[in-house]
Design a protein around this motif. Structure first.
Motif, PDB file in Angstrom:
ATOM      1  N   ASP A 150       0.972 -15.312  -9.796  1.00  0.00           N
ATOM      2  CA  ASP A 150       0.272 -16.354  -8.933  1.00  0.00           C
ATOM      3  C   ASP A 150      -0.810 -17.152 -10.191  1.00  0.00           C
ATOM      4  N   LEU A 151      -1.395 -16.715 -10.922  1.00  0.00           N
ATOM      5  CA  LEU A 151      -2.666 -16.886 -11.501  1.00  0.00           C
ATOM      6  C   LEU A 151      -2.129 -17.428 -13.185  1.00  0.00           C
ATOM      7  N   LEU A 152      -0.080 -16.798 -13.150  1.00  0.00           N
ATOM      8  CA  LEU A 152       0.153 -17.795 -14.476  1.00  0.00           C
ATOM      9  C   LEU A 152       0.429 -19.425 -14.477  1.00  0.00           C
ATOM     10  N   THR A 153       0.860 -19.567 -12.787  1.00  0.00           N
ATOM     11  CA  THR A 153       1.357 -20.657 -12.325  1.00  0.00           C
ATOM     12  C   THR A 153      -0.116 -21.757 -12.196  1.00  0.00           C
ATOM     13  N   LYS A 154      -1.056 -20.353 -11.440  1.00  0.00           N
ATOM     14  CA  LYS A 154      -2.779 -21.663 -11.088  1.00  0.00           C
ATOM     15  C   LYS A 154      -2.856 -22.229 -12.673  1.00  0.00           C
ATOM     16  N   ALA A 155      -2.882 -21.360 -13.927  1.00  0.00           N
ATOM     17  CA  ALA A 155      -3.391 -21.717 -15.235  1.00  0.00           C
ATOM     18  C   ALA A 155      -2.685 -22.942 -15.492  1.00  0.00           C
ATOM     19  N   LYS A 156      -1.127 -22.534 -15.341  1.00  0.00           N
ATOM     20  CA  LYS A 156      -0.701 -23.821 -15.799  1.00  0.00           C
ATOM     21  C   LYS A 156      -0.844 -25.239 -15.314  1.00  0.00           C
ATOM     22  N   ASN A 157      -0.782 -25.234 -14.705  1.00  0.00           N
ATOM     23  CA  ASN A 157      -1.561 -26.012 -13.474  1.00  0.00           C
ATOM     24  C   ASN A 157      -2.606 -26.909 -13.199  1.00  0.00           C
ATOM     25  N   ARG A 158      -3.781 -25.890 -13.715  1.00  0.00           N
ATOM     26  CA  ARG A 158      -4.908 -26.169 -13.880  1.00  0.00           C
ATOM     27  C   ARG A 158      -5.730 -26.944 -15.721  1.00  0.00           C
ATOM     28  N   TYR A 159      -4.806 -26.794 -16.345  1.00  0.00           N
ATOM     29  CA  TYR A 159      -5.481 -26.166 -17.753  1.00  0.00           C
ATOM     30  C   TYR A 159      -3.900 -27.012 -18.744  1.00  0.00           C
ATOM     31  N   SER A 160      -4.058 -27.829 -19.311  1.00  0.00           N
ATOM     32  CA  SER A 160      -3.367 -28.339 -20.273  1.00  0.00           C
ATOM     33  C   SER A 160      -2.755 -27.498 -21.747  1.00  0.00           C
ATOM     34  N   PHE A 161      -2.365 -26.856 -21.583  1.00  0.00           N
ATOM     35  CA  PHE A 161      -1.957 -26.072 -22.929  1.00  0.00           C
ATOM     36  C   PHE A 161      -0.973 -26.652 -24.011  1.00  0.00           C
ATOM     37  N   GLU A 163       1.762 -25.276 -26.953  1.00  0.00           N
ATOM     38  CA  GLU A 163       2.574 -24.474 -26.853  1.00  0.00           C
ATOM     39  C   GLU A 163       1.745 -23.052 -27.548  1.00  0.00           C
ATOM     40  N   THR A 164       1.494 -22.555 -28.087  1.00  0.00           N
ATOM     41  CA  THR A 164       0.165 -21.988 -28.731  1.00  0.00           C
ATOM     42  C   THR A 164      -0.092 -20.876 -27.535  1.00  0.00           C
ATOM     43  N   GLU A 165      -0.572 -21.780 -27.297  1.00  0.00           N
ATOM     44  CA  GLU A 165      -1.806 -21.335 -26.007  1.00  0.00           C
ATOM     45  C   GLU A 165      -1.482 -20.998 -24.997  1.00  0.00           C
ATOM     46  N   HIS A 167       1.874 -19.476 -25.055  1.00  0.00           N
ATOM     47  CA  HIS A 167       2.256 -18.000 -25.689  1.00  0.00           C
ATOM     48  C   HIS A 167       1.400 -16.861 -25.467  1.00  0.00           C
ATOM     49  N   GLN A 168       0.336 -17.365 -25.697  1.00  0.00           N
ATOM     50  CA  GLN A 168      -1.518 -16.709 -26.001  1.00  0.00           C
ATOM     51  C   GLN A 168      -1.462 -16.191 -23.485  1.00  0.00           C
ATOM     52  N   LEU A 169      -1.286 -16.748 -23.232  1.00  0.00           N
ATOM     53  CA  LEU A 169      -1.759 -17.107 -21.814  1.00  0.00           C
ATOM     54  C   LEU A 169      -0.690 -16.720 -20.669  1.00  0.00           C
ATOM     55  N   SER A 170       0.386 -16.649 -21.234  1.00  0.00           N
ATOM     56  CA  SER A 170       1.786 -15.511 -20.842  1.00  0.00           C
ATOM     57  C   SER A 170       1.494 -13.946 -21.300  1.00  0.00           C
ATOM     58  N   SER A 171       1.246 -13.940 -22.727  1.00  0.00           N
ATOM     59  CA  SER A 171       1.001 -12.466 -23.310  1.00  0.00           C
ATOM     60  C   SER A 171      -0.222 -11.971 -23.056  1.00  0.00           C
ATOM     61  N   ARG A 172      -1.188 -12.435 -22.359  1.00  0.00           N
ATOM     62  CA  ARG A 172      -2.236 -12.349 -21.938  1.00  0.00           C
ATOM     63  C   ARG A 172      -2.164 -11.757 -20.289  1.00  0.00           C
ATOM     64  N   ILE A 173      -2.155 -12.807 -19.897  1.00  0.00           N
ATOM     65  CA  ILE A 173      -1.478 -12.407 -18.150  1.00  0.00           C
ATOM     66  C   ILE A 173      -0.783 -11.154 -18.025  1.00  0.00           C
ATOM     67  N   ARG A 174       0.864 -10.885 -18.864  1.00  0.00           N
ATOM     68  CA  ARG A 174       1.902  -9.626 -18.832  1.00  0.00           C
ATOM     69  C   ARG A 174       0.824  -8.662 -19.270  1.00  0.00           C
ATOM     70  N   GLN A 175      -0.254  -8.500 -19.945  1.00  0.00           N
ATOM     71  CA  GLN A 175      -0.734  -7.554 -20.527  1.00  0.00           C
ATOM     72  C   GLN A 175      -1.656  -6.873 -19.191  1.00  0.00           C
ATOM     73  N   LEU A 176      -2.310  -8.126 -18.969  1.00  0.00           N
ATOM     74  CA  LEU A 176      -2.715  -7.135 -17.280  1.00  0.00           C
ATOM     75  C   LEU A 176      -3.002  -6.831 -16.146  1.00  0.00           C
ATOM     76  N   ASP A 177      -1.420  -7.787 -16.360  1.00  0.00           N
ATOM     77  CA  ASP A 177      -0.082  -7.262 -15.308  1.00  0.00           C
ATOM     78  C   ASP A 177      -0.175  -5.649 -15.572  1.00  0.00           C
ATOM     79  N   ALA A 178       0.285  -5.254 -16.135  1.00  0.00           N
ATOM     80  CA  ALA A 178       0.294  -3.417 -16.981  1.00  0.00           C
ATOM     81  C   ALA A 178      -0.956  -2.872 -16.838  1.00  0.00           C
TER      82      ALA A 178
END
Length: 217
Positions: A150-161, A163-165, A167-178
């Protein structure tokens, strides 16, 4: 899983913890020799490309042990995993990545718990992603908790990232998920109030650093 979803392109990773005599807690290795204390069979995983971790022998034990040995690490699953995974993939697509959770100074069973283990593994996710990409393997599928998706989807909808960003977004949310449970994860929704994407990404990294320090130290 292999029988239900057969694929010649599948990559099988066994990511977990291990014990080692003189290695520091948090050090990570990739298995270049897989053995056990209950079979004479052994395996030599093949690497495609360069690994971000040093290679080492992983010896799988039937029961936990503090009788560490030089130049190898102990775990409880790599041998069984590797044996099973070879039925569905070639040796270069079956890899075992292990993070030191106990050693001769801090023996197994004396200090770590589930949250600490999650933190140790989460710290290696960026390297794992890079390893898969550099080796030309198809990206692994991650099944995150509902709050993280949910956080990943909302962040992608809210901000214009960029491609590098992204990747950073997905990686950081996956770390927090763990690292976080459901209640802790839901509390991160307030970060979306940040008006700038750069600040949002910085806050995610700050949370990772904060939780990692609390759970490993």
């Amino acid at each position: 899983m292999g029988e239900r979803f057969p694929s010649n392109d599948s990559t099988w990773l066994n990511i977990g913890i291990c014990g080692g005599e003189d290695f520091a807690i948090g050090d990570a290795f990739i298995g270049n020799r897989i053995t056990s204390d209950y079979s004479r069979e052994l395996f030599y995983p093949q690497l495609v490309g360069k690994s971000p971790w040093p290679g080492i022998e992983i010896k799988t034990l039937n029961t936990p042990s503090n009788r560490y040995e030089t130049n190898r690490v102990f775990d409880m699953e790599a041998f069984g995993f590797y044996t099973a995974a070879l039925k569905f993939a070639s040796s270069e697509r079956v890899q075992c990545i292990k993070i030191i959770s106990d050693n001769s100074e801090s023996p197994t069973g004396t200090h770590f718990n589930k949250t600490e283990i999650s933190s140790l593994i989460a710290s290696q996710i960026p390297k794992i992603e890079s390893f898969l990409e550099n080796a030309g393997f198809s990206k692994a599928q991650y099944y995150m908790k509902s709050w993280a998706n949910d956080l990943l989807t909302k962040a992608k909808n809210r901000y214009s990232f960029t491609e590098t960003e992204r990747h950073q977004l997905s990686s950081r949310i996956r770390q927090l998920d763990a690292l976080l449970d459901l209640e802790e994860g839901l509390c991160l929704q307030f970060l979306l109030s940040s008006p700038k994407k750069g600040h949002f990404l910085e806050q995610l990294q700050s949370k990772i650093d904060q939780v990692s320090r609390q759970r490993v130290c």
